[in-house]
Design an enzyme around this catalytic site. Sequence first.
Site, mmCIF file in Angstrom:
data_model
loop_
_atom_site.group_PDB
_atom_site.id
_atom_site.type_symbol
_atom_site.label_atom_id
_atom_site.label_comp_id
_atom_site.label_asym_id
_atom_site.label_seq_id
_atom_site.Cartn_x
_atom_site.Cartn_y
_atom_site.Cartn_z
ATOM 1 N N SER A 1 11.998 12.007 -1.390
ATOM 2 C CA SER A 1 11.407 11.568 -2.651
ATOM 3 C C SER A 1 12.535 11.382 -3.667
ATOM 4 O O SER A 1 13.711 11.464 -3.299
ATOM 5 C CB SER A 1 10.358 12.569 -3.128
ATOM 6 O OG SER A 1 10.975 13.803 -3.327
ATOM 7 N N LEU A 2 12.188 11.107 -4.891
ATOM 8 C CA LEU A 2 13.188 10.818 -5.914
ATOM 9 C C LEU A 2 13.040 11.772 -7.083
ATOM 10 O O LEU A 2 11.922 12.166 -7.434
ATOM 11 C CB LEU A 2 12.997 9.385 -6.448
ATOM 12 C CG LEU A 2 13.293 8.231 -5.497
ATOM 13 C CD1 LEU A 2 12.799 6.920 -6.097
ATOM 14 C CD2 LEU A 2 14.785 8.153 -5.200
ATOM 15 N N GLU B 1 15.826 -1.449 -9.447
ATOM 16 C CA GLU B 1 14.715 -2.202 -8.845
ATOM 17 C C GLU B 1 13.385 -1.590 -9.264
ATOM 18 O O GLU B 1 13.312 -0.396 -9.558
ATOM 19 C CB GLU B 1 14.852 -2.199 -7.320
ATOM 20 C CG GLU B 1 14.969 -0.822 -6.734
ATOM 21 C CD GLU B 1 15.463 -0.835 -5.274
ATOM 22 O OE1 GLU B 1 14.636 -1.039 -4.399
ATOM 23 O OE2 GLU B 1 16.666 -0.614 -5.056
ATOM 24 N N LYS C 1 9.958 0.280 -9.318
ATOM 25 C CA LYS C 1 9.369 1.349 -8.492
ATOM 26 C C LYS C 1 7.904 0.984 -8.257
ATOM 27 O O LYS C 1 7.086 1.064 -9.164
ATOM 28 C CB LYS C 1 9.493 2.702 -9.202
ATOM 29 C CG LYS C 1 8.990 3.865 -8.359
ATOM 30 C CD LYS C 1 9.365 5.196 -9.004
ATOM 31 C CE LYS C 1 9.060 6.378 -8.108
ATOM 32 N NZ LYS C 1 7.638 6.554 -7.817
ATOM 33 N N ARG D 1 4.511 8.344 5.038
ATOM 34 C CA ARG D 1 5.530 9.336 4.686
ATOM 35 C C ARG D 1 5.074 10.739 5.089
ATOM 36 O O ARG D 1 5.879 11.537 5.552
ATOM 37 C CB ARG D 1 5.779 9.257 3.172
ATOM 38 C CG ARG D 1 6.781 10.251 2.690
ATOM 39 C CD ARG D 1 7.132 9.990 1.233
ATOM 40 N NE ARG D 1 8.135 10.933 0.811
ATOM 41 C CZ ARG D 1 7.864 12.170 0.403
ATOM 42 N NH1 ARG D 1 6.625 12.590 0.357
ATOM 43 N NH2 ARG D 1 8.843 12.986 0.043
ATOM 44 N N GLU E 1 7.359 -0.222 0.588
ATOM 45 C CA GLU E 1 6.090 0.150 -0.033
ATOM 46 C C GLU E 1 4.985 -0.812 0.362
ATOM 47 O O GLU E 1 5.142 -2.031 0.273
ATOM 48 C CB GLU E 1 6.290 0.108 -1.565
ATOM 49 C CG GLU E 1 5.359 0.993 -2.334
ATOM 50 C CD GLU E 1 5.814 2.453 -2.383
ATOM 51 O OE1 GLU E 1 6.832 2.802 -1.727
ATOM 52 O OE2 GLU E 1 5.144 3.233 -3.070
ATOM 53 N N LYS F 1 19.963 3.131 -7.821
ATOM 54 C CA LYS F 1 20.623 3.677 -6.633
ATOM 55 C C LYS F 1 22.106 3.335 -6.679
ATOM 56 O O LYS F 1 22.461 2.185 -6.996
ATOM 57 C CB LYS F 1 20.033 3.053 -5.358
ATOM 58 C CG LYS F 1 18.546 3.336 -5.170
ATOM 59 C CD LYS F 1 17.952 2.568 -3.995
ATOM 60 C CE LYS F 1 16.443 2.758 -3.957
ATOM 61 N NZ LYS F 1 15.769 1.864 -3.009
ATOM 62 N N LYS G 1 11.042 6.691 -15.114
ATOM 63 C CA LYS G 1 9.600 6.445 -15.194
ATOM 64 C C LYS G 1 9.225 5.752 -16.503
ATOM 65 O O LYS G 1 9.853 5.976 -17.542
ATOM 66 C CB LYS G 1 8.831 7.783 -15.102
ATOM 67 C CG LYS G 1 9.083 8.561 -13.824
ATOM 68 C CD LYS G 1 8.625 7.848 -12.582
ATOM 69 C CE LYS G 1 7.155 8.001 -12.292
ATOM 70 N NZ LYS G 1 6.749 9.263 -11.709
HETATM 71 S S1 IVH Z 1 13.828 4.634 -2.654
HETATM 72 C C1 IVH Z 1 15.815 8.071 -0.574
HETATM 73 N N1 IVH Z 1 12.947 2.513 -3.904
HETATM 74 O O1 IVH Z 1 8.851 6.173 -4.833
HETATM 75 C C2 IVH Z 1 15.083 7.258 -1.550
HETATM 76 N N2 IVH Z 1 11.421 4.317 -3.526
HETATM 77 O O2 IVH Z 1 9.119 8.859 -5.906
HETATM 78 C C3 IVH Z 1 13.836 6.671 -0.988
HETATM 79 N N3 IVH Z 1 9.156 3.857 -4.322
HETATM 80 O O3 IVH Z 1 8.423 7.885 -1.798
HETATM 81 C C4 IVH Z 1 13.000 5.982 -1.942
HETATM 82 N N4 IVH Z 1 9.512 1.829 -5.076
HETATM 83 O O4 IVH Z 1 7.255 5.603 -2.058
HETATM 84 C C5 IVH Z 1 12.647 3.733 -3.441
HETATM 85 N N5 IVH Z 1 12.266 0.543 -4.955
HETATM 86 C C6 IVH Z 1 11.984 1.756 -4.486
HETATM 87 C C7 IVH Z 1 10.696 2.308 -4.593
HETATM 88 C C8 IVH Z 1 10.461 3.594 -4.107
HETATM 89 C C9 IVH Z 1 8.602 2.774 -4.899
HETATM 90 C C10 IVH Z 1 8.422 5.118 -4.020
HETATM 91 C C11 IVH Z 1 8.565 5.604 -2.595
HETATM 92 C C12 IVH Z 1 9.038 7.022 -2.707
HETATM 93 C C13 IVH Z 1 8.684 7.366 -4.104
HETATM 94 C C14 IVH Z 1 9.577 8.462 -4.649
#
Ligand code: IVH
Length: 275
Positions: A18-19, A50, A52, A73, A110, A226, A250
Amino acid sequence: AAPSSRFAKVRHAVPMLSLDNCFSDDDVGDFVARVMRFLNLPEPPAFTAEPKIDGLSCSLRYEHGVLVTAATRGDGAEGEDVTANVRTIGEVPHKLAGKDWPDICEVRGEIYLGHADFAAINAEQERLGEKLFANPRNAAAGSLRQLDASITARRPLRFFAYAWGEMSRMPAASQWDMVQAFARYGFRVNPRMALCQSLAEMLAVYRSIEAERASLGYDIDGVVYKVNELGLQGRLGFVSRAPRWATAHKFPAEKATTELLGIEIQVGRTGAHTP
Ligand code: IVH
């Protein structure tokens, strides 16, 4: 959520993380400063920014270019096998395009529903006297986790690729180039992904994506930053379940105005007044 018992379980070859979250410009500044300190860099490294996407993350495993498993997941270590359902999604290739893909290639991204499709699904639910979905994310989850894949097939689920799991060979050395590789393999990738060279650029991308939020046609709940170079990502590593090289900035919760039309007070048998 922990996987339910209705679907077979799939252990992720590489955990789905997760983030961490940022809620202000200062939080993002702290994130960039932490990355620089950890890497001992005098200047910030390049970052991708990018949208989310507010959907469900999914891991697609391709062997020799052919889709073999699609998994949710779950708890990050183990998800649910939704292969039959995901095969009905038009935007998920059954075979990878081009020829530079690695023999084992796990593409992550996603699954989501657009606003117009969500409205149409709810209209249909209403016509059938079925329960309405609260939002596109719930409708996407409900559509994917159907034991009868023919129901999933009637829901126009969509997919954006933005991450990966196990790769037998890395086709690129940066986040940006990995996403370009996914586009060559036949995936949709987000056209609003940007490459930033400074904190000011990251925050400017956040503002421009936020300004477009209402007109994108799908739900997003922030911007993900990232570290671009995979070599630097590897040096940064992870803390518990989130990478040190990424964070989610966010958006504030969407606000709306409710007009209060009246308050009815009921007087109970004991004389208690209940609004
Ligand atoms: S990167 C190791 N990029 O956000 C990092 N996640 O809060 C992996 N999500 O579980 C995630 N858009 O479902 C990434 N452009 C994006 C995203 C993204 C939506 C979701 C994803 C993740 C969650 C984490």
